[in-house]
Design a protein around this motif. Structure first.
Motif, PDB file in Angstrom:
ATOM      1  N   LEU A 267       0.823  -1.207   0.000  1.00 57.18           N
ATOM      2  CA  LEU A 267       0.000   0.000   0.000  1.00 57.18           C
ATOM      3  C   LEU A 267       0.861   1.262   0.000  1.00 57.18           C
ATOM      4  CD1 LEU A 267      -2.762  -1.131   2.514  1.00 57.18           C
ATOM      5  CD2 LEU A 267      -2.887  -1.083   0.014  1.00 57.18           C
ATOM      6  N   ARG A 320      -8.903   0.111   6.950  1.00 61.54           N
ATOM      7  CA  ARG A 320      -9.472  -0.465   5.727  1.00 61.54           C
ATOM      8  C   ARG A 320      -8.851   0.225   4.516  1.00 61.54           C
ATOM      9  NH1 ARG A 320     -14.185   0.856   4.438  1.00 61.54           N
ATOM     10  NH2 ARG A 320     -14.168   2.829   5.610  1.00 61.54           N
ATOM     11  N   LEU A 321      -8.890  -0.441   3.382  1.00 64.41           N
ATOM     12  CA  LEU A 321      -8.392   0.179   2.145  1.00 64.41           C
ATOM     13  C   LEU A 321      -9.135   1.474   1.863  1.00 64.41           C
ATOM     14  CD1 LEU A 321      -7.972  -2.916  -0.224  1.00 64.41           C
ATOM     15  CD2 LEU A 321      -6.229  -1.759   1.142  1.00 64.41           C
ATOM     16  N   ILE A 334      -1.915  -3.629  -6.522  1.00 63.86           N
ATOM     17  CA  ILE A 334      -1.579  -4.143  -5.195  1.00 63.86           C
ATOM     18  C   ILE A 334      -0.855  -5.483  -5.321  1.00 63.86           C
ATOM     19  CG2 ILE A 334      -2.490  -4.877  -2.961  1.00 63.86           C
ATOM     20  CD1 ILE A 334      -4.830  -2.961  -3.401  1.00 63.86           C
ATOM     21  N   ILE A 375      -8.262  -9.399  -1.803  1.00 63.99           N
ATOM     22  CA  ILE A 375      -8.037  -7.967  -1.998  1.00 63.99           C
ATOM     23  C   ILE A 375      -9.192  -7.344  -2.763  1.00 63.99           C
ATOM     24  CG2 ILE A 375      -6.580  -6.268  -3.189  1.00 63.99           C
ATOM     25  CD1 ILE A 375      -4.190  -8.051  -2.494  1.00 63.99           C
ATOM     26  N   GLN A 378     -11.866  -6.775  -0.368  1.00 62.40           N
ATOM     27  CA  GLN A 378     -11.520  -5.709   0.564  1.00 62.40           C
ATOM     28  C   GLN A 378     -11.677  -4.328  -0.066  1.00 62.40           C
ATOM     29  OE1 GLN A 378     -10.020  -5.891   4.042  1.00 62.40           O
ATOM     30  NE2 GLN A 378     -11.348  -7.657   3.787  1.00 62.40           N
ATOM     31  N   ARG A 379     -11.450  -4.223  -1.339  1.00 59.34           N
ATOM     32  CA  ARG A 379     -11.570  -2.938  -2.022  1.00 59.34           C
ATOM     33  C   ARG A 379     -13.008  -2.445  -2.065  1.00 59.34           C
ATOM     34  NH1 ARG A 379     -10.737  -3.036  -7.175  1.00 59.34           N
ATOM     35  NH2 ARG A 379     -10.331  -0.804  -7.304  1.00 59.34           N
TER      36      ARG A 379
END
Length: 381
Positions: A267, A320-321, A334, A375, A378-379
């Motif tokens: 990140l 969080r993202l 990422i 991921i 999560q996005r």
């Protein structure tokens, strides 16, 4: 092997000493107030007749350099200073060259010492410069940020960033002494102090459940600067020392200290080391993601990630993202950054995963498809 925390009888009663007994390269970590004022006397006693080159940044030079300079002057110690810009972008080849050439221009000899006065960026950069200047000079860490005091100043990992990723160029080079002046933490911006706190939490999450619970109970006191702050720093240094003694070159168990860092470093890279995301903020998000990913794989309780997220959020950290300001790109970006992680071996992904709070472990050969799917989800949360 355990690392003991002792009272430092030469300072106030709130001072601590952690000894790092590496064979032939032992050193002390001194933790307490007013250590910069005492630095001249300490260095004159431990390194008589030496000269010192101080490496620092613009912010630390303004806030802390006068204290150190006056102490060295009072002890009659010859010293010069190299001041660099503040920020992660300073960990670069061009700034490394600037430091090395500055040390050589000052005619510092191999037996003289480099002082890294600053946070993790300065400590990593100055330590690496010391490792390669005149084929190896000794150096002293004087960490001025919480993150540096509890983590990066201890253990000898030095280096700079590459366009390919974070900390990909460097060397293991142990300091001769660490002076962690707790007074320097009082001048930190709240955001930077919080970022350092993420590394404090990390030690509880790795293998010390009791310490994590202690942090939940004492977070406010640590932030307010009570005696709990000194205790937290000392306990983290002792924990870091334990890992260093077991695995100095990070070929095994020391990799556990990277809990949350695989995601976090990725990140940082995709945000361009721009200050949008501080290192500790990336680690905070990364630790929550590591626990959530472990739960997704059926390894850890699902509620752990949420519990940790609440604790870190209460400390002022992103978890969080979606908490990262601005655009961060897509999943491919990422994943590409993760592929450059130092723990990648023969193209296989290695993650620090967990079976619960205080139960981290190293998992090699993690399925990239599972990481990508995680991921992607999560996005959108």
């Amino acid at each position: 092997m355990a690392a003991d925390i002792e009272a430092d009888g030469d300072a106030s009663s709130s001072a601590h000493r952690v000894h790092v007994p590496l064979e032939g390269r032992s050193y002390d970590i001194l933790i307490g107030p007013r250590l910069l004022e005492r630095a001249g006397a300490l260095l004159a006693e431990r390194f008589p007749g030496r000269r010192f080159g101080i490496v620092t940044d613009t912010e630390v030079a303004r806030a802390q350099l006068p204290r150190l300079g006056a102490s060295l002057d009072a002890a009659g110690i010859a010293h010069g200073t190299i001041v660099l810009p503040n920020g992660e972008a300073t960990k670069s080849f061009s700034r490394l060259e600037e430091v090395v050439e500055g040390l050589l221009a000052a005619r510092l000899e191999r037996g003289d010492l480099v002082i890294a006065l600053g946070g993790g960026v300065i400590g990593d950069l100055a330590g690496f410069a010391a490792a390669i200047t005149r084929r190896g000079m000794d150096f002293i860490q004087m960490p001025t940020s919480l993150l540096a005091q509890v983590d990066s100043s201890v253990g000898g990992k030095t280096g700079i960033n590459s366009p390919h990723g974070k900390n990909l160029v460097g060397a293991f080079h142990q300091p001769r002494l660490v002076l962690a002046d707790l007074d320097t933490l009082d001048t930190l911006p709240p955001r930077e102090f919080a970022a350092g706190y993420a590394e404090v939490v990390k030690y509880g999450l790795i293998d010390d459940e009791a310490f994590y619970f202690w942090l939940e109970a004492n977070r406010r006191a640590i932030f307010e600067g009570g005696p709990e702050r000194a205790e937290a720093v000392a306990r983290c240094c002792a924990a870091k020392t334990r890992f260093v003694l077991a695995d100095e070159k990070e070929t095994g168990v020391r990799a556990l200290l990277n809990l949350g860092h695989t995601f976090g470093h990725a990140l940082e890279k995709i945000t361009g080391y721009s200050g949008r995301l501080l290192h500790g903020e990336g680690v905070a998000i990364g630790m929550v993601m590591a626990h959530a990913f472990s739960a997704r794989l059926g390894l850890a309780p699902g509620q752990d990630a949420e519990r940790i997220s609440r604790h870190l959020s209460a400390a002022g950290l992103p978890t969080r993202l979606g908490d990262i300001p601005g655009e961060i790109g897509g999943t491919d970006a990422i994943m590409d950054a993760i592929a450059q992680d130092k723990k990648v071996s023969r193209g296989a992904l290695t993650f620090i995963l967990t079976r619960g709070i205080g139960q981290a472990f190293i998992e090699k050969g993690v399925d990239p498809g599972a990481v990508r799917s995680f991921i992607e989800d999560q996005r959108h949360t």
